[in-house]
Design an enzyme around this catalytic site. Sequence first.
Site, mmCIF file in Angstrom:
data_model
loop_
_atom_site.group_PDB
_atom_site.id
_atom_site.type_symbol
_atom_site.label_atom_id
_atom_site.label_comp_id
_atom_site.label_asym_id
_atom_site.label_seq_id
_atom_site.Cartn_x
_atom_site.Cartn_y
_atom_site.Cartn_z
ATOM 1 N N ASP A 49 0.824 -1.208 0.000
ATOM 2 C CA ASP A 49 0.000 0.000 0.000
ATOM 3 C C ASP A 49 0.858 1.258 0.000
ATOM 4 O O ASP A 49 2.026 1.249 0.418
ATOM 5 C CB ASP A 49 -0.920 0.017 1.226
ATOM 6 C CG ASP A 49 -2.277 -0.599 0.950
ATOM 7 O OD1 ASP A 49 -2.539 -0.962 -0.203
ATOM 8 O OD2 ASP A 49 -3.071 -0.725 1.899
ATOM 9 N N LYS A 71 -3.075 3.015 -2.324
ATOM 10 C CA LYS A 71 -4.425 3.163 -1.783
ATOM 11 C C LYS A 71 -4.404 4.312 -0.798
ATOM 12 O O LYS A 71 -3.962 4.178 0.340
ATOM 13 C CB LYS A 71 -4.883 1.892 -1.063
ATOM 14 C CG LYS A 71 -4.993 0.666 -1.958
ATOM 15 C CD LYS A 71 -6.175 0.721 -2.894
ATOM 16 C CE LYS A 71 -7.460 0.531 -2.162
ATOM 17 N NZ LYS A 71 -8.632 0.509 -3.060
ATOM 18 N N MET A 188 -9.523 9.158 8.372
ATOM 19 C CA MET A 188 -9.986 9.699 7.081
ATOM 20 C C MET A 188 -11.057 10.775 7.276
ATOM 21 O O MET A 188 -12.044 10.836 6.542
ATOM 22 C CB MET A 188 -10.514 8.567 6.188
ATOM 23 C CG MET A 188 -9.456 7.537 5.837
ATOM 24 S SD MET A 188 -10.107 6.019 5.060
ATOM 25 C CE MET A 188 -10.789 5.165 6.511
#
Length: 268
Positions: A49, A71, A188
């Site tokens: 990732d 990602k 996030m």
Amino acid sequence: MIAQPTPSEPGPAFLPGTVTLVGAGPGDPELLTLKAVRAIGAATVLLVDDLVSDAVLVHAAPGARIVHVGKRGGCKSTPQAFIEKLMVMAAREGEVVVRLKGGDPFIFGRGGEEVEHLQSEGITVQVVNGITAGLGGLTALGVPMTHRDHAHGVVFVTGHAKPGDSGTDWTALATTARDAKLTLVIYMGVSGAAQIQQQLLTGLPASTPLAIIQHATLPHQRHAVARLGELVDTLAREQLGSPAVIVVGDVVRGIAAASQPARVPHAA
């Protein structure tokens, strides 16, 4: 199926034709588990990732094939279906496959989806946990997630809903966090900070302390300490962005450097 060792046996070997989902932790390579290091070193193919530190990859075997499958929220990413296809293809070719993920595979790492897909294809899969960014970042500031006086529990929650999903009910969560004395660890959440702040304020006081931690545990980690009512303004003023976690709750009062909102700490 997921291989499960008995308590008296060592963990299963990393064998050709299998896939291991490995949590690379929040960034500091010294936070890798021994099992993660062993898995990385055994891999012939690593699907990595975007948020995995280059320092973690020094544990890979010299001849291992490293495939970067970026990602990262808000950026161009490798489609999830393509990553799953690569894992299946490599396993069927007899490779020892490691899917290397930032943090922990089972905390907002889509590890559950990948395990389900691999199992449906008849691929043996196992999971190696890693330290999640919220825990690593807050610990780097010398602050616990729980405290007998300030927090009776922790909620890990995403600030980014998938398309078509209404996402987190922040109003209900705010009331629960207030009444149950919970620490909120928001992943996030930078892009939706305005909505998160507005809705959390329906149940939590504007004076509720919070910390924003960017690049958790890395040498260039930065953080800011503020109050819930100042979240959006603090992000803009301190120029903090993704990848970052937002920690809301009374445990944040313990940050000794609260008078210095943004800083680069010593390497962990």
